[in-house]
Scaffold this active site. Structure first.
Site, PDB file in Angstrom:
ATOM      1  N   SER A   1      11.369  30.848  39.588  1.00 35.53           N
ATOM      2  CA  SER A   1      10.730  30.100  38.505  1.00 35.53           C
ATOM      3  C   SER A   1      11.577  30.318  37.255  1.00 35.53           C
ATOM      4  O   SER A   1      12.360  31.275  37.197  1.00 35.53           O
ATOM      5  CB  SER A   1       9.335  30.673  38.263  1.00 35.53           C
TER       6      SER A   1
ATOM      7  N   TYR B   1       3.063  38.138  37.507  1.00 34.49           N
ATOM      8  CA  TYR B   1       3.831  37.014  38.066  1.00 34.49           C
ATOM      9  C   TYR B   1       5.281  37.083  37.600  1.00 34.49           C
ATOM     10  O   TYR B   1       6.217  36.987  38.385  1.00 34.49           O
ATOM     11  CB  TYR B   1       3.184  35.708  37.613  1.00 34.49           C
TER      12      TYR B   1
HETATM   13  N1  LIG Z   1       3.659  25.022  40.007  1.00 34.63           N
HETATM   14  C1  LIG Z   1       4.511  25.527  39.144  1.00 34.63           C
HETATM   15  O1  LIG Z   1       4.457  25.231  37.930  1.00 34.63           O
HETATM   16  C2  LIG Z   1       5.617  26.456  39.619  1.00 34.63           C
HETATM   17  C3  LIG Z   1       6.668  26.730  38.720  1.00 34.63           C
HETATM   18  C4  LIG Z   1       7.680  27.593  39.117  1.00 34.63           C
HETATM   19  C5  LIG Z   1       7.651  28.160  40.373  1.00 34.63           C
HETATM   20  N2  LIG Z   1       6.620  27.892  41.226  1.00 34.63           N
HETATM   21  C6  LIG Z   1       6.641  28.549  42.546  1.00 34.63           C
HETATM   22  O2  LIG Z   1       6.555  27.572  43.576  1.00 34.63           O
HETATM   23  C7  LIG Z   1       6.009  28.181  44.743  1.00 34.63           C
HETATM   24  C8  LIG Z   1       4.983  27.242  45.336  1.00 34.63           C
HETATM   25  O3  LIG Z   1       3.893  27.086  44.453  1.00 34.63           O
HETATM   26  P1  LIG Z   1       3.212  25.681  44.134  1.00 34.63           P
HETATM   27  O4  LIG Z   1       3.401  25.410  42.698  1.00 34.63           O
HETATM   28  O5  LIG Z   1       3.628  24.673  45.121  1.00 34.63           O
HETATM   29  O6  LIG Z   1       1.674  26.077  44.282  1.00 34.63           O
HETATM   30  P2  LIG Z   1       0.576  25.732  45.392  1.00 34.63           P
HETATM   31  O7  LIG Z   1       0.399  24.270  45.524  1.00 34.63           O
HETATM   32  O8  LIG Z   1      -0.590  26.575  45.017  1.00 34.63           O
HETATM   33  O9  LIG Z   1       1.221  26.271  46.746  1.00 34.63           O
HETATM   34  C9  LIG Z   1       1.343  27.628  47.023  1.00 34.63           C
HETATM   35  C10 LIG Z   1       1.492  27.784  48.513  1.00 34.63           C
HETATM   36  O10 LIG Z   1       1.690  29.172  48.814  1.00 34.63           O
HETATM   37  C11 LIG Z   1       0.772  29.505  49.821  1.00 34.63           C
HETATM   38  N3  LIG Z   1       0.481  30.939  49.883  1.00 34.63           N
HETATM   39  C12 LIG Z   1      -0.070  31.755  48.953  1.00 34.63           C
HETATM   40  N4  LIG Z   1      -0.166  33.000  49.453  1.00 34.63           N
HETATM   41  C13 LIG Z   1       0.360  32.969  50.708  1.00 34.63           C
HETATM   42  C14 LIG Z   1       0.549  33.913  51.732  1.00 34.63           C
HETATM   43  N5  LIG Z   1       0.153  35.186  51.599  1.00 34.63           N
HETATM   44  N6  LIG Z   1       1.134  33.528  52.904  1.00 34.63           N
HETATM   45  C15 LIG Z   1       1.518  32.257  53.091  1.00 34.63           C
HETATM   46  N7  LIG Z   1       1.329  31.287  52.166  1.00 34.63           N
HETATM   47  C16 LIG Z   1       0.766  31.651  50.990  1.00 34.63           C
HETATM   48  C17 LIG Z   1      -0.458  28.665  49.551  1.00 34.63           C
HETATM   49  O11 LIG Z   1      -1.304  28.652  50.672  1.00 34.63           O
HETATM   50  P3  LIG Z   1      -2.892  28.360  50.560  1.00 34.63           P
HETATM   51  O12 LIG Z   1      -3.035  26.862  50.533  1.00 34.63           O
HETATM   52  O13 LIG Z   1      -3.451  28.959  51.809  1.00 34.63           O
HETATM   53  O14 LIG Z   1      -3.383  29.015  49.314  1.00 34.63           O
HETATM   54  C18 LIG Z   1       0.228  27.346  49.265  1.00 34.63           C
HETATM   55  O15 LIG Z   1       0.621  26.733  50.466  1.00 34.63           O
HETATM   56  C19 LIG Z   1       5.465  29.538  44.319  1.00 34.63           C
HETATM   57  O16 LIG Z   1       6.358  30.551  44.728  1.00 34.63           O
HETATM   58  C20 LIG Z   1       5.446  29.451  42.798  1.00 34.63           C
HETATM   59  O17 LIG Z   1       5.595  30.696  42.185  1.00 34.63           O
HETATM   60  C21 LIG Z   1       5.617  27.041  40.879  1.00 34.63           C
END
Ligand SMILES: NC(=O)c1ccc[n+]([C@@H]2O[C@H](COP(=O)([O-])OP(=O)(O)OC[C@H]3O[C@@H](n4cnc5c(N)ncnc54)[C@H](OP(=O)(O)O)[C@@H]3O)[C@@H](O)[C@H]2O)c1
Length: 276
Positions: A138, A151
């Protein structure tokens, strides 16, 4: 030869879009998720588009779950070309407002989950003499914001891990890529919005300010498909860069950080976050 990709956290957001993008790009894609009851939406699209995409269960918090998923993949396909470490969540709360257990849990998923996956897949890639590991970090892996220290530190740790292993593994043909998205429109943003500081917390004011700031940025958030497209471009680059930034917000903050001293940047960020 059929190329094999694995994505963690494919039930929603960036993982969902990336698994589809890899399958559309011709990879046999294992779209892994900890809760396979969420598989229908991605499976429906894969079926409609006739994609080679298979959903399997993988909880990054569990060594056993990782071992069983990877051994299934290796017994079926005998190779792994791309691993996208995407699964993660955001724990909101100032340090005094969260417990040590909360911080440990954050690291268990965002950091140790990645470590576990890499330790299971790198030997296979090393034997093949090729492979690409994509770690979804991130902008918060390079810039600290308040009210999210667990985080932030998990992503800073992931950046250090990625930089270090890049040196170690490149002689064996394994490429490591860090992805640094800014604010992306996903579930992470909506579940994060629902959290709030404890009512009696001395940090209530700063937590609320950060929450408002993120909400405002969320309105202009970048779609998750842009992160997926960046990952596809990066893995097709002969010599991929160490890092790929996604989103104008992330580029703006990182550019400002590059141009300023630590103190100048801190004052700039205070103004950006707290001026209204
Ligand atoms: N959204 C943002 O603004 C942003 C910005 C920078 C970086 N990121 C990074 O992008 C990545 C994906 O996040 P996202 O934004 O796409 O959010 P998201 O839609 O909430 O997706 C997160 C995913 O991770 C899964 N997850 C959480 N804990 C887990 C575990 N123990 N084992 C396997 N899967 C698990 C969730 O599964 P469940 O459906 O079962 O909860 C979901 O599939 C993360 O690493 C986050 O830090 C996001």
């Amino acid at each position: 030869m059929e190329k094999i990709a694995i994505v963690t956290g494919s039930s929603s957001g960036i993982g969902f879009e990336t698994a589809l993008a890899l399958a559309r790009d011709g990879f046999y894609t294992y779209a892994t998720m900890r809760n396979t009851s969420k598989a229908d939406p991605i499976q429906d699209i894969a079926k409609k588009e006739n994609l080679k995409l298979e959903v399997i269960k993988l909880d990054v918090d569990s060594a056993e779950s990782i071992k069983s998923a990877i051994s299934k993949i290796v017994s079926e396909k005998n190779r792994i070309d791309v691993l996208v470490n995407n699964a993660g969540y955001l724990l909101f709360g100032c340090l005094e407002d969260i417990s040590v257990e909360d911080v440990k849990a954050q690291f268990e998923t965002n950091f140790f989950g990645v470590v576990r996956l890499i330790k299971e897949t790198a030997p296979i890639m090393r034997k093949q003499g090729s492979g690409i590991i994509v770690n979804v970090s991130s902008v918060a892996g390079r810039i600290a914001f308040p009210a999210t220290p667990a985080y932030i530190s998990s992503k800073f740790a992931l950046e250090g891990l990625s930089e270090s292993m890049r040196y170690e593994m490149s002689p064996f043909g394994i490429k490591t890529i860090i992805i640094e998205p800014g604010v992306i429109k996903t579930n992470m943003l909506s579940s994060f919005k629902e959290t709030s500081a404890k009512p009696d917390s001395p940090y209530k004011k700063i937590s609320e300010k950060v929450m408002t700031g993120i909400k405002m940025m969320g309105e202009m958030a970048t779609p998750a498909s842009e992160v997926a497209n960046t990952i596809i471009k990066a893995i097709h680059t002969e010599d991929p860069l160490p890092r790929y930034v996604v989103g104008n917000d992330a580029s703006m903050f990182l550019e400002a950080k590059k141009m300023k001293t630590d103190l100048e940047f801190e004052n700039y960020l205070k103004k950006e976050l707290f001026s209204n």
